[in-house]
Structure formats: structure tokens, C-alpha cells
Scaffold this motif. Structure first.
Motif, mmCIF file in Angstrom:
data_model
loop_
_atom_site.group_PDB
_atom_site.id
_atom_site.type_symbol
_atom_site.label_atom_id
_atom_site.label_comp_id
_atom_site.label_asym_id
_atom_site.label_seq_id
_atom_site.Cartn_x
_atom_site.Cartn_y
_atom_site.Cartn_z
ATOM 1 N N LEU A 1 1.028 -1.236 0.002
ATOM 2 C CA LEU A 1 0.035 0.108 -0.048
ATOM 3 C C LEU A 1 0.709 1.297 0.145
ATOM 4 O O LEU A 1 0.711 2.192 -0.721
ATOM 5 N N LEU A 2 1.935 1.247 0.919
ATOM 6 C CA LEU A 2 2.904 2.238 0.877
ATOM 7 C C LEU A 2 3.450 2.383 -0.601
ATOM 8 O O LEU A 2 3.646 3.762 -0.900
ATOM 9 N N TYR A 3 3.693 1.383 -1.111
ATOM 10 C CA TYR A 3 4.521 1.493 -2.595
ATOM 11 C C TYR A 3 3.494 2.257 -3.304
ATOM 12 O O TYR A 3 3.975 2.933 -4.190
ATOM 13 N N ARG A 4 2.193 1.739 -3.473
ATOM 14 C CA ARG A 4 1.351 2.265 -4.523
ATOM 15 C C ARG A 4 1.044 3.726 -4.090
ATOM 16 O O ARG A 4 0.841 4.609 -5.190
ATOM 17 N N ALA A 5 0.839 4.095 -2.882
ATOM 18 C CA ALA A 5 0.432 5.546 -2.514
ATOM 19 C C ALA A 5 1.682 6.506 -2.795
ATOM 20 O O ALA A 5 1.597 7.639 -3.017
ATOM 21 N N LEU A 6 2.839 5.963 -2.457
ATOM 22 C CA LEU A 6 3.890 7.197 -2.251
ATOM 23 C C LEU A 6 5.064 6.792 -3.500
ATOM 24 O O LEU A 6 5.492 7.733 -3.860
ATOM 25 N N VAL A 7 5.367 5.581 -3.761
ATOM 26 C CA VAL A 7 6.411 5.431 -4.805
ATOM 27 C C VAL A 7 6.077 5.300 -6.329
ATOM 28 O O VAL A 7 6.667 5.822 -7.122
ATOM 29 N N ALA A 8 5.148 4.358 -6.706
ATOM 30 C CA ALA A 8 4.499 4.270 -7.767
ATOM 31 C C ALA A 8 4.061 5.418 -8.448
ATOM 32 O O ALA A 8 4.539 5.497 -9.893
ATOM 33 N N PRO A 9 3.229 6.188 -8.023
ATOM 34 C CA PRO A 9 2.939 7.502 -8.887
ATOM 35 C C PRO A 9 4.225 8.458 -9.306
ATOM 36 O O PRO A 9 4.106 9.137 -10.209
ATOM 37 N N ARG A 10 5.530 8.059 -8.728
ATOM 38 C CA ARG A 10 6.545 8.882 -9.111
ATOM 39 C C ARG A 10 7.363 8.265 -10.176
ATOM 40 O O ARG A 10 8.590 8.569 -10.751
ATOM 41 N N LEU A 11 6.981 6.783 -10.527
ATOM 42 C CA LEU A 11 7.744 6.049 -11.398
ATOM 43 C C LEU A 11 7.044 5.774 -12.683
ATOM 44 O O LEU A 11 5.831 6.255 -12.656
ATOM 45 N N ALA A 12 7.648 5.483 -13.906
ATOM 46 C CA ALA A 12 7.202 5.097 -14.978
ATOM 47 C C ALA A 12 6.124 3.920 -14.956
ATOM 48 O O ALA A 12 6.576 3.124 -13.760
ATOM 49 N N PRO A 13 4.940 3.826 -15.608
ATOM 50 C CA PRO A 13 4.040 2.538 -15.402
ATOM 51 C C PRO A 13 4.908 1.297 -15.549
ATOM 52 O O PRO A 13 5.926 1.168 -16.244
ATOM 53 N N PRO A 14 4.611 0.166 -14.805
ATOM 54 C CA PRO A 14 5.373 -0.977 -15.047
ATOM 55 C C PRO A 14 5.406 -1.536 -16.447
ATOM 56 O O PRO A 14 4.486 -1.492 -17.381
ATOM 57 N N THR A 15 6.667 -2.183 -16.898
ATOM 58 C CA THR A 15 6.817 -2.683 -18.200
ATOM 59 C C THR A 15 6.439 -4.163 -18.291
ATOM 60 O O THR A 15 6.082 -4.533 -19.288
ATOM 61 N N GLU A 16 6.383 -4.792 -17.299
ATOM 62 C CA GLU A 16 5.925 -6.291 -17.065
ATOM 63 C C GLU A 16 5.128 -6.644 -15.772
ATOM 64 O O GLU A 16 5.459 -5.647 -14.747
ATOM 65 N N LEU A 17 4.415 -7.293 -15.641
ATOM 66 C CA LEU A 17 3.641 -7.614 -14.375
ATOM 67 C C LEU A 17 3.886 -8.861 -13.879
ATOM 68 O O LEU A 17 4.102 -9.841 -14.746
ATOM 69 N N GLU A 18 4.059 -9.156 -12.846
ATOM 70 C CA GLU A 18 4.222 -10.598 -12.260
ATOM 71 C C GLU A 18 2.988 -11.153 -11.536
ATOM 72 O O GLU A 18 2.235 -10.556 -11.096
ATOM 73 N N PRO A 19 2.904 -12.454 -11.665
ATOM 74 C CA PRO A 19 2.066 -13.206 -10.855
ATOM 75 C C PRO A 19 1.933 -13.139 -9.244
ATOM 76 O O PRO A 19 3.117 -12.911 -8.796
ATOM 77 N N LEU A 20 0.938 -13.134 -8.516
ATOM 78 C CA LEU A 20 0.942 -12.751 -7.003
ATOM 79 C C LEU A 20 1.376 -14.172 -6.352
ATOM 80 O O LEU A 20 1.753 -14.092 -5.357
ATOM 81 N N ALA A 21 1.218 -15.102 -7.061
ATOM 82 C CA ALA A 21 1.471 -16.456 -6.295
ATOM 83 C C ALA A 21 2.849 -16.733 -5.563
ATOM 84 O O ALA A 21 3.133 -17.013 -4.520
ATOM 85 N N PRO A 22 3.796 -16.266 -6.170
ATOM 86 C CA PRO A 22 5.331 -16.251 -5.544
ATOM 87 C C PRO A 22 5.304 -15.351 -4.556
ATOM 88 O O PRO A 22 6.175 -15.737 -3.593
ATOM 89 N N VAL A 23 4.687 -14.239 -4.611
ATOM 90 C CA VAL A 23 4.633 -13.032 -3.635
ATOM 91 C C VAL A 23 4.284 -13.840 -2.292
ATOM 92 O O VAL A 23 4.777 -13.679 -1.283
ATOM 93 N N ARG A 24 3.042 -14.323 -2.364
ATOM 94 C CA ARG A 24 2.485 -15.000 -1.251
ATOM 95 C C ARG A 24 3.373 -16.079 -0.720
ATOM 96 O O ARG A 24 3.450 -16.155 0.689
#
Lengths: 156, 148
Positions: free
Chosen positions: A51-74
Motif C-alpha cells: 500500500l505504501l508503495y502504491r501510495a508514495l512510490v508508484a506515482p513517481r515512477l513510470a508505469p510498469p513494463t511487465e507484471l508478475e503473478p501474485l502466487a510467488p509473492v504470497r
């Protein structure tokens, strides 16, 4: 699917928290980190660091060039949770060395993920599966000794 | 300040950095494998075509570098005649994973035209590493075609 830089950012924060845990020897701080692991493993979208990343960091970065599945993160967060719980139990019960060593292992994993993008939990997953898992049997139709009578055409 | 904790933190950070650097340097290196045959039936079953050099990639869903590896191997297979790329989901073929001694994904096996395993790479290889591993296995005719 998620922006892969989110979990990486979370791993950097986790590294900082775990270093603070080891320097202060605080069982409550590592218990708080365990709660973060638990929430992220159960509901990846509600992970506090994410949530912190999406609120504070992501808006300052370029949109992601690739997405990864959530399963490994979990999966990785679940492995982290186990280590954090052992560490919290160690510190809070007075077995400080157990607490420190468990936190140290979690720190190695978090640091490898944050600094090198290398996810230990993911690397271990196949080794774990080949030691314990059986090949999945494909679905096959059940044998039907008596062919069913054809259904009568439905009147329209 | 907790000195035991400080020592553990320092050791963990140094160990992680060292492991990370070693892993980064080793990733993708194609190791030569000698006299590793006897898997012909299994390889055919996995969909390795006969008579071509094949990049047999083992992947899993839990694997970010697998995507990069897929792109590189597919590019090489497209650019070089006589080279094929086959990707296997390791999870669904655990018996092959055990037989071929695969422990991590991505692992790429380089299989020559006679169906022998000539090399293996763990981690994402570079395009140059794949080309270097494939080149000695190709027939002169294929090399001529790819340079034309």
C-alpha cells in the motif's frame, strides 16, 4: 498480477525493519513484521508495504513494463512469516539467540530479494515439490458400465 | 544496542551480498555435459523434436526469470535454423524433473541433433551464451543458412 517493483520495495523495507529488530533485540518489532508478512500472504493487495508503495512510490515512477503473478509473492511472504514467528517467540520468551538467528535468516532472504531481485522462497519451491510432490494425475472420465439412455428431446 | 544482534545482522548482510554476487555471476552459464545420454525416450516424450538442436527449458509459475529466458530462447530458435525451443512446466512433469536432475527453474538443457544432452544452464542465459552453446552442435549447412 502486480508491479514487480512493489514486492522489491517491500523487501527493502523488510530488510531495514529486520536490521532494526537485530540492533534493538525487540520481540514486539519482529512480531509487527510477522503481522505484515501474514497480511501480505493472506491478502496481497492489502499488504502494508505494498500500500505504501502504491501510495508514495508508484506515482513517481513510470508505469510498469511487465507484471508478475501474485502466487510467488504470497509463497515468499509465508516463508518469511514462519521465520518472523520463530524469531518473535525466541525474543519474547527470553531465548534471545534463537530470536536473533531466525531474524538473521529472514534478513538474508529479504536482503537477497531487495538488493539482487533473487527470491529464495521461489528458488526453493521446485526443490520442495520434487522432494515431496507426486505428479498430478490428469482427469479421466469415470468408466460408465451402462450407457445412459438418450435423453428425450425437450419440447419447445 | 544489542551486540549479539548486531553481529548476526552484519554476518547476514555480508552473506547475502556474497551469495547474491555469486548467483549473479553464475546465472545462465552453460555447463558442458558429457556422455549424458540414455534419456532419449523421456526427451521424445517431452516433445523434443528429432534431428534438431533443442533448447529444452524447464519453467514454473513461481519464476520471474523464466519469462526472460523464454524470450531469449525463442528468439534464438527463430533466428537460427535447426534450433527448436521447447518449454516444460516443471510442476506438471515432476518425474522428468527428477530423472533429468532439475532442481531450480529456469533450467535450460541444450540437446544436440542426436538427442544427447550437451549442456545445461541454470538461471537466465544471455543470447550470446545460448548462441555459443548451440553453435558447435549445428551442421555446417544450418550455420550457412543463418548467416545468409
Amino acid at each position: 498480477m502486480t508491479d514487480p517493483r512493489g514486492p522489491r520495495f517491500a523487501a527493502v523495507l523488510t530488510t531495514i525493519v529486520l536490521v532494526a529488530v537485530l540492533l534493538t533485540g525487540s520481540g514486539w518489532l519482529v512480531l509487527a513484521q510477522a503481522a505484515v508478512f501474514a497480511v501480505t500472504a493472506a491478502w496481497p493487495r492489502l499488504g502494508p508495504y505494498g500500500l505504501l508503495y502504491r501510495a508514495l512510490v508508484a506515482p513517481r515512477l513510470a508505469p510498469p513494463t511487465e507484471l508478475e503473478p501474485l502466487a510467488p509473492v504470497r509463497f515468499a511472504q509465508f516463508v518469511g512469516l514462519v521465520f518472523a514467528l520463530v524469531s518473535a517467540a525466541g525474543y519474547l520468551s527470553g531465548a534471545t539467540l534463537v530470536g536473533a538467528i531466525a531474524a538473521g535468516f529472514a534478513l538474508i532472504a529479504a536482503c537477497l530479494n531487495g538488493a539482487f531481485g533473487l527470491c529464495l522462497g521461489c528458488e526453493l519451491f521446485l526443490a520442495y515439490r520434487r522432494l515431496t510432490g507426486h505428479p498430478l494425475t490428469p482427469r479421466t472420465p469415470t468408466p460408465q458400465p451402462h450407457p445412459r439412455p438418450a435423453a428425450p428431446p425437450s419440447p419447445r | 544496542m544489542n551486540w549479539t544482534g548486531a553481529v548476526v545482522a552484519a554476518v547476514a548482510l555480508v552473506a547475502a551480498t556474497a551469495a547474491g554476487l555469486v548467483h549473479r555471476r553464475r546465472a545462465g552459464t552453460v555447463r558442458q555435459v558429457s556422455n549424458d545420454d540414455g534419456h532419449a525416450a523421456l526427451l521424445r516424450d517431452l516433445g523434443v523434436p528429432a534431428g534438431t538442436v533443442t533448447l529444452l527449458q524447464f519453467s514454473s509459475a513461481f519464476c520471474a526469470p523464466c519469462r526472460a529466458t523464454r524470450v531469449i530462447c525463442a528468439h534464438v530458435a527463430e533466428a537460427v535454423p535447426g534450433v527448436a525451443h521447447v518449454e516444460i512446466d516443471a510442476e506438471s512433469r515432476l518425474e522428468a524433473v527428477r530423472a533429468l536432475d532439475i532442481w531450480r527453474t529456469p533450467t535450460v538443457l541444450v540437446i544436440d541433433a542426436t538427442g544427447r544432452i550437451a549442456g545445461r544452464a541454470q538461471g537466465t542465459p544471455t543470447r550470446a551464451q545460448v548462441m555459443a552453446a548451440v553453435a558447435p552442435l549445428l551442421s555446417a549447412a544450418d550455420i550457412e543458412k543463418s548467416s545468409a
